[in-house]
Motif scaffolding. Sequence first.
Motif, PDB file in Angstrom:
ATOM      1  N   ASP A 127     -11.320 100.284   8.078  1.00  0.00           N
ATOM      2  CA  ASP A 127     -11.625  99.173   7.182  1.00  0.00           C
ATOM      3  C   ASP A 127     -10.416  98.252   7.042  1.00  0.00           C
ATOM      4  O   ASP A 127      -9.467  98.339   7.825  1.00  0.00           O
ATOM      5  N   ASP A 128     -10.448  97.377   6.056  1.00  0.00           N
ATOM      6  CA  ASP A 128      -9.403  96.364   5.903  1.00  0.00           C
ATOM      7  C   ASP A 128      -8.034  96.945   5.589  1.00  0.00           C
ATOM      8  O   ASP A 128      -7.034  96.230   5.653  1.00  0.00           O
ATOM      9  N   GLN A 129      -7.982  98.199   5.220  1.00  0.00           N
ATOM     10  CA  GLN A 129      -6.695  98.840   4.948  1.00  0.00           C
ATOM     11  C   GLN A 129      -5.946  99.197   6.239  1.00  0.00           C
ATOM     12  O   GLN A 129      -4.755  99.488   6.205  1.00  0.00           O
ATOM     13  N   PHE A 130      -6.652  99.176   7.341  1.00  0.00           N
ATOM     14  CA  PHE A 130      -6.065  99.551   8.617  1.00  0.00           C
ATOM     15  C   PHE A 130      -5.806  98.316   9.469  1.00  0.00           C
ATOM     16  O   PHE A 130      -6.569  97.343   9.435  1.00  0.00           O
ATOM     17  N   SER A 131      -4.751  98.385  10.254  1.00  0.00           N
ATOM     18  CA  SER A 131      -4.525  97.352  11.249  1.00  0.00           C
ATOM     19  C   SER A 131      -3.761  97.968  12.415  1.00  0.00           C
ATOM     20  O   SER A 131      -3.106  98.999  12.267  1.00  0.00           O
ATOM     21  N   VAL A 132      -3.889  97.348  13.558  1.00  0.00           N
ATOM     22  CA  VAL A 132      -3.166  97.803  14.742  1.00  0.00           C
ATOM     23  C   VAL A 132      -2.424  96.624  15.340  1.00  0.00           C
ATOM     24  O   VAL A 132      -2.793  95.462  15.178  1.00  0.00           O
TER      25      VAL A 132
ATOM     26  N   PHE B 266       2.565 100.748  20.325  1.00  0.00           N
ATOM     27  CA  PHE B 266       1.232 100.490  19.769  1.00  0.00           C
ATOM     28  C   PHE B 266       1.240 101.142  18.400  1.00  0.00           C
ATOM     29  O   PHE B 266       1.499 102.343  18.285  1.00  0.00           O
ATOM     30  N   THR B 267       1.014 100.353  17.355  1.00  0.00           N
ATOM     31  CA  THR B 267       1.161 100.893  16.003  1.00  0.00           C
ATOM     32  C   THR B 267      -0.138 100.839  15.221  1.00  0.00           C
ATOM     33  O   THR B 267      -1.001  99.982  15.452  1.00  0.00           O
ATOM     34  N   LEU B 268      -0.243 101.770  14.291  1.00  0.00           N
ATOM     35  CA  LEU B 268      -1.340 101.798  13.328  1.00  0.00           C
ATOM     36  C   LEU B 268      -0.721 101.696  11.937  1.00  0.00           C
ATOM     37  O   LEU B 268       0.143 102.495  11.590  1.00  0.00           O
ATOM     38  N   LYS B 269      -1.168 100.699  11.186  1.00  0.00           N
ATOM     39  CA  LYS B 269      -0.662 100.510   9.836  1.00  0.00           C
ATOM     40  C   LYS B 269      -1.765 100.791   8.828  1.00  0.00           C
ATOM     41  O   LYS B 269      -2.906 100.321   9.004  1.00  0.00           O
ATOM     42  N   ILE B 270      -1.431 101.541   7.812  1.00  0.00           N
ATOM     43  CA  ILE B 270      -2.342 101.730   6.679  1.00  0.00           C
ATOM     44  C   ILE B 270      -1.660 101.087   5.485  1.00  0.00           C
ATOM     45  O   ILE B 270      -0.558 101.492   5.087  1.00  0.00           O
TER      46      ILE B 270
END
Lengths: 115, 113
Positions: B62-67, B75-79
């Motif tokens: 959802d909107d809490q996640f971004s890559v 390659f990153t995953l942000k919460i």
Amino acid sequence: GESVGLHLPTLSVQEGDNSIINCAYSNSASDYFIWYKQESGKGPQFIIDIRSNMDKRQGQRVTVLLNKTVKHLSLQIAATQPGDSAVYFCAERTWAGGGADGLTFGKGTHLIIQP
Amino acid sequence: EPEVTQTPSHQVTQMGQEVILRCVPISNHLYFYWYRQILGQKVEFLVSFYNNEISEKSEIFDDQFSVERPDGSNFTLKIRSTKLEDSAMYFCASSGQGLGEQYFGPGTRLTVT
């Protein structure tokens, strides 16, 4: 409901015996299937894959069978060894038209090899 | 043999904090993925990334996640604001083809307290 699932959560076999791990899937549009092995504390490790235009594929000590009529996938491991102890997941891919499609994993079967 | 690497191996954070999970895919791969696995459960797809954009995402993403792929290797995953239920193992994967074997990293265990 589950798109991909496994019939048994735990399978115990004697070392040296053959083992069969089963998987059922419900999405007839899936075109690619993979079996992964996951050891404790590690990421999934590729074992073997099969495309939907095939019904059997063999690797080293492993064979995957695909029955599209009943939407069933199985992994056969010949002459199991202690190192085969792990959780085995089947996964499917349903082509969504994008450049990269995610895999849908089943719940996993824990294979235990007894000496 | 080339492999996917992930850092950190374990991340502990407080609820509401932002976390960034990092991955270095296999160097000549073009397709990148994030999955998560809640303890004792199956692996769940989060997002795939190709040609510098999201290719597919699940309802979990959802909107809490971004890559992001900030450079040619990471390659990153942000919460953005972590929740207790975000506690899980997060796996990065990469593949050389859109249809083909996905190579998984060792995972980052995220614990949200």
